[in-house]
Design a protein around this motif. Structure first.
Motif, PDB file in Angstrom:
ATOM      1  N   VAL A   2       0.838  -1.201   0.000  1.00  0.00           N
ATOM      2  CA  VAL A   2       0.000   0.000   0.000  1.00  0.00           C
ATOM      3  C   VAL A   2       0.872   1.251   0.000  1.00  0.00           C
ATOM      4  N   LEU A   3       0.604   2.156  -0.930  1.00  0.00           N
ATOM      5  CA  LEU A   3       1.214   3.488  -0.910  1.00  0.00           C
ATOM      6  C   LEU A   3       0.201   4.459  -0.316  1.00  0.00           C
ATOM      7  N   HIS A   4       0.665   5.342   0.562  1.00  0.00           N
ATOM      8  CA  HIS A   4      -0.273   6.291   1.170  1.00  0.00           C
ATOM      9  C   HIS A   4      -0.574   7.443   0.216  1.00  0.00           C
ATOM     10  N   ARG A   5       0.445   8.106  -0.306  1.00  0.00           N
ATOM     11  CA  ARG A   5       0.365   9.153  -1.324  1.00  0.00           C
ATOM     12  C   ARG A   5      -0.118  10.503  -0.807  1.00  0.00           C
ATOM     13  N   ASP A   6      -0.396  10.645   0.485  1.00  0.00           N
ATOM     14  CA  ASP A   6      -0.801  11.969   0.980  1.00  0.00           C
ATOM     15  C   ASP A   6      -0.310  12.164   2.412  1.00  0.00           C
ATOM     16  N   VAL A   7       0.992  11.897   2.612  1.00  0.00           N
ATOM     17  CA  VAL A   7       1.586  12.072   3.939  1.00  0.00           C
ATOM     18  C   VAL A   7       1.785  13.566   4.181  1.00  0.00           C
ATOM     19  N   LYS A   8       1.120  14.097   5.187  1.00  0.00           N
ATOM     20  CA  LYS A   8       1.204  15.517   5.526  1.00  0.00           C
ATOM     21  C   LYS A   8       0.769  15.686   6.979  1.00  0.00           C
ATOM     22  N   PRO A   9       1.065  16.819   7.607  1.00  0.00           N
ATOM     23  CA  PRO A   9       0.731  17.000   9.024  1.00  0.00           C
ATOM     24  C   PRO A   9      -0.745  16.789   9.362  1.00  0.00           C
ATOM     25  N   ALA A  10      -1.646  17.151   8.466  1.00  0.00           N
ATOM     26  CA  ALA A  10      -3.076  16.993   8.754  1.00  0.00           C
ATOM     27  C   ALA A  10      -3.489  15.535   8.848  1.00  0.00           C
ATOM     28  N   ASN A  11      -2.691  14.623   8.274  1.00  0.00           N
ATOM     29  CA  ASN A  11      -3.021  13.203   8.280  1.00  0.00           C
ATOM     30  C   ASN A  11      -2.235  12.407   9.317  1.00  0.00           C
ATOM     31  N   VAL A  12      -1.542  13.101  10.200  1.00  0.00           N
ATOM     32  CA  VAL A  12      -0.832  12.458  11.311  1.00  0.00           C
ATOM     33  C   VAL A  12      -1.510  12.895  12.610  1.00  0.00           C
ATOM     34  N   LEU A  13      -2.046  11.938  13.338  1.00  0.00           N
ATOM     35  CA  LEU A  13      -2.760  12.240  14.580  1.00  0.00           C
ATOM     36  C   LEU A  13      -1.851  11.979  15.776  1.00  0.00           C
ATOM     37  N   ILE A  14      -1.869  12.917  16.718  1.00  0.00           N
ATOM     38  CA  ILE A  14      -1.140  12.770  17.974  1.00  0.00           C
ATOM     39  C   ILE A  14      -2.177  12.526  19.060  1.00  0.00           C
ATOM     40  N   ALA A  15      -2.279  11.285  19.514  1.00  0.00           N
ATOM     41  CA  ALA A  15      -3.295  10.940  20.516  1.00  0.00           C
ATOM     42  C   ALA A  15      -2.937  11.534  21.867  1.00  0.00           C
ATOM     43  N   SER A  43      -1.585  16.751  -1.749  1.00  0.00           N
ATOM     44  CA  SER A  43      -1.288  18.117  -1.346  1.00  0.00           C
ATOM     45  C   SER A  43       0.007  18.553  -2.008  1.00  0.00           C
ATOM     46  N   PRO A  44      -0.044  19.560  -2.895  1.00  0.00           N
ATOM     47  CA  PRO A  44       1.137  19.925  -3.692  1.00  0.00           C
ATOM     48  C   PRO A  44       2.392  20.188  -2.872  1.00  0.00           C
ATOM     49  N   GLU A  45       2.269  20.794  -1.686  1.00  0.00           N
ATOM     50  CA  GLU A  45       3.453  21.108  -0.877  1.00  0.00           C
ATOM     51  C   GLU A  45       4.239  19.861  -0.488  1.00  0.00           C
ATOM     52  N   PHE A  46       3.540  18.739  -0.377  1.00  0.00           N
ATOM     53  CA  PHE A  46       4.166  17.508   0.118  1.00  0.00           C
ATOM     54  C   PHE A  46       4.328  16.467  -0.986  1.00  0.00           C
ATOM     55  N   LEU A  47       4.159  16.888  -2.235  1.00  0.00           N
ATOM     56  CA  LEU A  47       4.151  15.976  -3.369  1.00  0.00           C
ATOM     57  C   LEU A  47       5.567  15.689  -3.855  1.00  0.00           C
ATOM     58  N   ALA A  48       5.894  14.405  -4.034  1.00  0.00           N
ATOM     59  CA  ALA A  48       7.205  14.027  -4.558  1.00  0.00           C
ATOM     60  C   ALA A  48       7.324  14.455  -6.018  1.00  0.00           C
ATOM     61  N   PRO A  49       8.540  14.809  -6.473  1.00  0.00           N
ATOM     62  CA  PRO A  49       8.720  15.291  -7.856  1.00  0.00           C
ATOM     63  C   PRO A  49       8.206  14.328  -8.914  1.00  0.00           C
ATOM     64  N   GLU A  50       8.447  13.021  -8.720  1.00  0.00           N
ATOM     65  CA  GLU A  50       8.002  12.065  -9.747  1.00  0.00           C
ATOM     66  C   GLU A  50       6.487  12.039  -9.879  1.00  0.00           C
ATOM     67  N   ARG A  51       5.787  12.283  -8.772  1.00  0.00           N
ATOM     68  CA  ARG A  51       4.324  12.331  -8.860  1.00  0.00           C
ATOM     69  C   ARG A  51       3.873  13.610  -9.541  1.00  0.00           C
TER      70      ARG A  51
END
Length: 224
Positions: A138-151, A181-189
């Motif tokens: 599985v590739l996530h493809r949208d790793v960014k601060p909004a998708n990381v939860l700190i319980a 999210s363009p700010e977190f997008l890898a160049p190849e994507r």
């Protein structure tokens, strides 16, 4: 979907929506109660934008179901647990564990940049989530601060596999469409090339930069 006298909606005759937890471009995440197992859960509702062609609506709903399928394949404490995919009004609603806490984006907004040791600890947990996801194909493809939860208990959880792709499955994005999210997008994507696990690692690197600096190194006025 039924509605109780008190105004609370019940999804699939089982999940009572209590209050919204957050809203994004694809809809609302609700705090809800599972009336069968008597526990609180999070339910993700997707609302198709008005005027969207039927084919695009179907693709959006397929993407939502793909999120549940992809996340459910990854068994790790650093990945949000998906319990169910309920169907109501012809739409899928994702039912998942309720993680009490804040997103990394909310933490950065409230507290400002993190100390390097704290950022490194969070990054290591996200890396563990990505390793587990990549091992499951599985590739996530949208790793960014909004998708990381700190319980509240300190657990770090990667969520929102809404645009994830599973190895061996057909793509759900049209040729040339950039999703994420363009700010977190890898160049190849960004160049329309086939992404791999390294694309998620690029996004993690940008996330770590944002964690210690307070903003992405690629923030611009427009996505283009």
């Amino acid at each position: 979907m039924s509605e109780e006298p008190g105004g609370e909606r019940v999804i699939a005759g089982r999940y009572r929506l209590l209050s919204p937890l957050g809203e994004g471009g694809m809809g609302t995440v609700w705090r809800a109660r599972d009336e069968v197992l008597h526990r609180e859960v999070a339910v993700k509702e997707v609302r198709a934008p008005a005027g969207l062609p039927a084919s695009d609506v179907e693709r959006m709903y397929a993407r939502l179901e793909r999120e549940a399928w992809a996340a459910a394949r990854v068994a790790d404490r650093t990945v949000v647990t998906v319990y169910d995919v309920a169907t109501e009004d012809g739409r899928p609603w994702i039912v998942m564990e309720l993680v009490r806490g804040l997103s990394l984006a909310e933490v950065l907004d409230a507290e400002g940049p993190l100390s390097p040791p704290r950022a490194a600890r969070i990054g290591a947990e996200v890396l563990a989530a990505l390793r587990a996801a990549h091992a499951a194909g599985v590739l996530h493809r949208d790793v960014k601060p909004a998708n990381v939860l700190i319980a509240n208990d300190g657990r770090v959880v990667l969520t929102d596999f809404g645009i994830a792709t599973v190895e061996g499955s057909s793509a759900l994005t049209m040729t040339g469409e950039v999703v994420g999210s363009p700010e977190f997008l890898a160049p190849e994507r960004a160049l329309g090339r086939t992404p791999g696990p390294e694309s998620d690692l690029w996004s993690l690197g940008v996330l770590l930069y944002a964690a210690v600096e307070g903003h992405s190194p690629f923030r611009q006025d427009t996505p283009l």
